[in-house]
Design a protein around this motif. Structure first.
Motif, PDB file in Angstrom:
ATOM      1  N   SER A   1       0.659  -1.652   2.143  1.00 51.90           N
ATOM      2  CA  SER A   1       0.111  -1.340   3.397  1.00 51.90           C
ATOM      3  C   SER A   1       1.450  -0.520   4.172  1.00 51.90           C
TER       4      SER A   1
ATOM      5  N   ALA B   1       2.198  -0.613   7.123  1.00 55.31           N
ATOM      6  CA  ALA B   1       2.575  -1.623   8.419  1.00 55.31           C
ATOM      7  C   ALA B   1       3.410  -2.251   7.644  1.00 55.31           C
TER       8      ALA B   1
ATOM      9  N   GLN C   1       0.504  -5.999  17.891  1.00 55.98           N
ATOM     10  CA  GLN C   1      -0.903  -5.900  17.057  1.00 55.98           C
ATOM     11  C   GLN C   1      -1.887  -4.942  18.062  1.00 55.98           C
TER      12      GLN C   1
ATOM     13  N   ARG D   1      -1.304   0.532  10.329  1.00 49.79           N
ATOM     14  CA  ARG D   1      -2.098  -0.213   9.443  1.00 49.79           C
ATOM     15  C   ARG D   1      -3.279   0.482   8.963  1.00 49.79           C
ATOM     16  N   ASP D   2      -3.191   1.705   9.610  1.00 45.79           N
ATOM     17  CA  ASP D   2      -4.314   3.057   8.663  1.00 45.79           C
ATOM     18  C   ASP D   2      -3.876   3.397   7.648  1.00 45.79           C
TER      19      ASP D   2
END
Length: 634
Positions: free
Chosen positions: A61, A63, A170, A179-180
């Motif tokens: 990820s 992120a 968050q 996160r995408d």
């Protein structure tokens, strides 16, 4: 002196075996690409010993990357907040060495990204732009191009239009957050061109350049290919990333690109039809046969009827090597000769679907050089400023190879065992001269020279001469846009006893477009969707559905429809021939006949007569009496 002839219909007679046998041989010459460059031979070379090299791949990820503040980030603001100059980048460290890096995401997003890698001495390479990938139609998985970053265990990524979520935050209302995105790490290993991976020593198709086959560079299993015949253009790309690779590392880059396209992106195969490295090595790309119109995934909505070749490296600030330019010209020129398009010509292409960054929406198009660049279609920098500046050199090298291949034609004629037909093309002051030479086994040579694809001296007995095996007639037909259509009709026996001498010129009496179209369709190249949508479809309301097209010298082309014929001349002008005028032009031999090519659209000259002008005369049709007059002036 003008001659006037009135046509009287007569039905075509039954097939004559001797005539059919002779003209079947001539058809082989006219359609030499199909005979010389057979599909199977391209695939047989993959029986060579494969390169057993592992491809390493890992995903994380975005992120999860470490947040690092640097003073020289490629993109200095994050999350669209211009008032806060942030220099935060994501840093990733892996235990295992990798050499290719990419970002992927779901859904169409506007993302900018750069990547750099750490050298063994702890210093950092330059930032490499990560251009968006061109996914195939219907794909929901997007990403960047796979970037060669040199062997490393650590990279830093600078992004734009992405909320980095620093400090573990968050909550975000940004369209795209860290996160995408996913980070992809790939290493294709090393395989030496001089050792376990070698170019094919003996070309498996006449005059084909030496190619490192899929099996030799270690391609994995691939999906069943899709074909969009014919290929009418080649698009040049660069892969971007570092140019600092060795000849031994190049096959590993190709393997890594294959894995990213085929496995990570789920395309089932590599997107390019061929690849070239800076050392001049050529790599077979997408499976299905280099001689075929295998549809790739390389130029967004313009993959139909195009072929993609990519040069390994980034050429925004680096000049491509002489070996690379030569190799690009070799493989592209060979492909042009096999597919039958002019390396120096132009063709019309339309977008099959909407694509972010494309200059054209679905259904829109333009006329492009037959050897073009990725940036001609999309708003990007591919294939780099320095490679783009060498497009003229690539076209010139391709023209040399094209001429070499096309002049090597060989066919078998049952009445003249193994004669040789060669074609050469020269251009002086904008005028292209096409010379066809036929050499019989006894050494007798006959030459016919045409300018702009039309004969300088009309042969008024061409049809009978073809039937008798006359070498001048055969040499005249080879390479013309009428050759394939007429000769295939001869092969089917449609013209037996239909050749009539009317007013001193031979005619195929009674033959109509509606008669011939169902029979010649197997001999015609199927008109691709982009070609139909952009050029030929405009004639369909009047002429009916297109059956197929034939390309000739200097950009000329002819398309048969259910009720007529469309003709494109060397200047790109389109003419439609409808009904009796189309039939009359067909009966006198299309562009091979005394009329030559059309030069003006059909017009009504009075209340009852319809007229159309040609290079060598005029056709006049009178509907009230259903008569056609052909008036020749040469």
């Amino acid at each position: 002196m003008q001659q006037r002839r009135r046509l009287n219909p007569a039905a075509p007679a039954a097939k004559h075996p001797l005539l059919a046998a002779l003209l079947a041989a001539i058809l082989t010459a006219a359609m030499i690409a199909a005979a010389m460059f057979s599909n199977g031979r391209i695939l047989q070379v993959q029986t060579a010993a494969p390169a057993d090299v592992e491809v390493y791949s890992d995903t994380a990820s975005f992120a999860g990357g470490a947040e690092v503040t640097v003073d020289d980030a490629a993109i200095r603001t994050q999350g669209g907040e211009e008032e806060h100059v942030r220099r935060v980048v994501k840093e990733f460290t892996r235990d295992r060495e990798f050499s290719i890096f990419a970002l992927t995401w779901r859904g169409d997003r506007d993302i900018a990204a750069y990547v750099r890698s750490q050298r063994p001495d702890g210093t950092w390479n330059e930032w490499h732009a990560m251009d968006p990938l061109d996914p195939p139609a219907g794909s929901d998985l997007f990403g960047t191009e796979p970037i060669y970053v040199e062997p490393t265990t650590r990279v830093q990524v600078s992004t734009g239009n992405v909320d980095m979520l620093e400090g573990g935050r968050q909550i975000s209302d940004a369209p795209t957050t860290a996160r995408d995105l996913d980070a992809v790490f790939i290493d294709g290993g090393v395989g030496t061109v001089a050792g376990d991976i070698t170019p094919v020593v003996d070309s498996y198709s006449r005059y084909m350049p030496k190619v490192i086959t899929r099996t030799q560079w270690g391609a994995g299993a691939s999906r069943t290919p899709t074909y969009t015949e014919p290929v009418t253009a080649v698009t040049v790309h660069h892969t971007a990333g570092s140019n600092n690779y060795t000849e031994a590392q190049a096959p590993g880059i190709v393997r890594g690109i294959w894995h990213y396209h085929a496995v990570t992106q789920g395309w089932g195969d590599i997107g390019y039809n061929a690849l070239v490295d800076k050392y001049g090595n050529i790599y077979e790309g997408r499976a299905g046969g280099l001689d075929r119109a295998v549809q790739g995934a390389h130029v967004g909505g313009f993959n139909t009827n195009t072929w993609g070749v990519s040069l390994l490296g980034d050429y925004m600030q680096t000049t491509p090597s002489t070996q690379a330019i030569s190799a690009l010209g070799e493989i592209i020129g060979w492909k042009a000769a096999v597919a039958g398009f002019d390396p120096m010509g132009y063709s019309y292409h339309t977008a099959d679907f909407d694509f972010r960054g494309s200059k054209y929406a679905a259904g829109q198009g333009a006329t492009f050089p037959n050897i073009n660049a990725h940036r001609d279609f999309h708003y990007n920098q591919c294939p780099g400023d320095y490679l783009y500046a060498r497009m003229g050199a690539i076209r010139g090298a391709a023209q040399v190879k094209y001429t070499q291949v096309r002049s090597s034609r060989v066919f078998a004629n049952p009445l003249m065992p193994n004669p040789r037909v060669s074609t050469t093309e020269t251009t002086t002051d904008g005028t292209k001269t096409v010379t066809n030479t036929i050499t019989s086994p006894d050494g007798t040579t006959t030459t016919v020279t045409n300018q702009q694809g039309t004969t300088q001296k009309v042969n008024t007995t061409l049809l009978s001469d073809l039937a008798s095996g006359d070498t001048v007639a055969i040499a005249t037909v080879v390479g013309t846009i009428a050759g394939v259509a007429l000769i295939y009709a001869f092969q089917q026996g449609m013209f037996d006893d239909a050749i009539k001498n009317v007013g001193g010129t031979e005619l195929l009496a009674g033959l109509t477009v509606k008669d011939i179209t169902p029979y010649i369709t197997p001999a015609l190249k199927v008109v691709g969707s982009s070609e139909v949508a952009g050029v030929w479809q405009q004639l369909e309301p009047a002429l009916g559905k297109a059956a197929g097209t034939v390309s000739g010298p200097n950009g000329t082309a002819m398309t048969f429809y259910a009720n007529g014929i469309g003709v494109r001349d060397a200047q790109g002008q389109i003419f439609s021939l409808v009904g009796e005028i189309a039939n009359a032009w067909l009966q006198q031999g299309l562009d091979l006949g005394p009329l030559g090519l059309p030069i003006a659209a059909q017009t009504s000259i009075n209340a009852d007569d319809i007229r159309m002008e040609f290079e060598g005369g005029t056709i006049v049709f009178t509907p009230s009496t259903k008569t056609v007059n052909i008036i020749t002036n040469r």
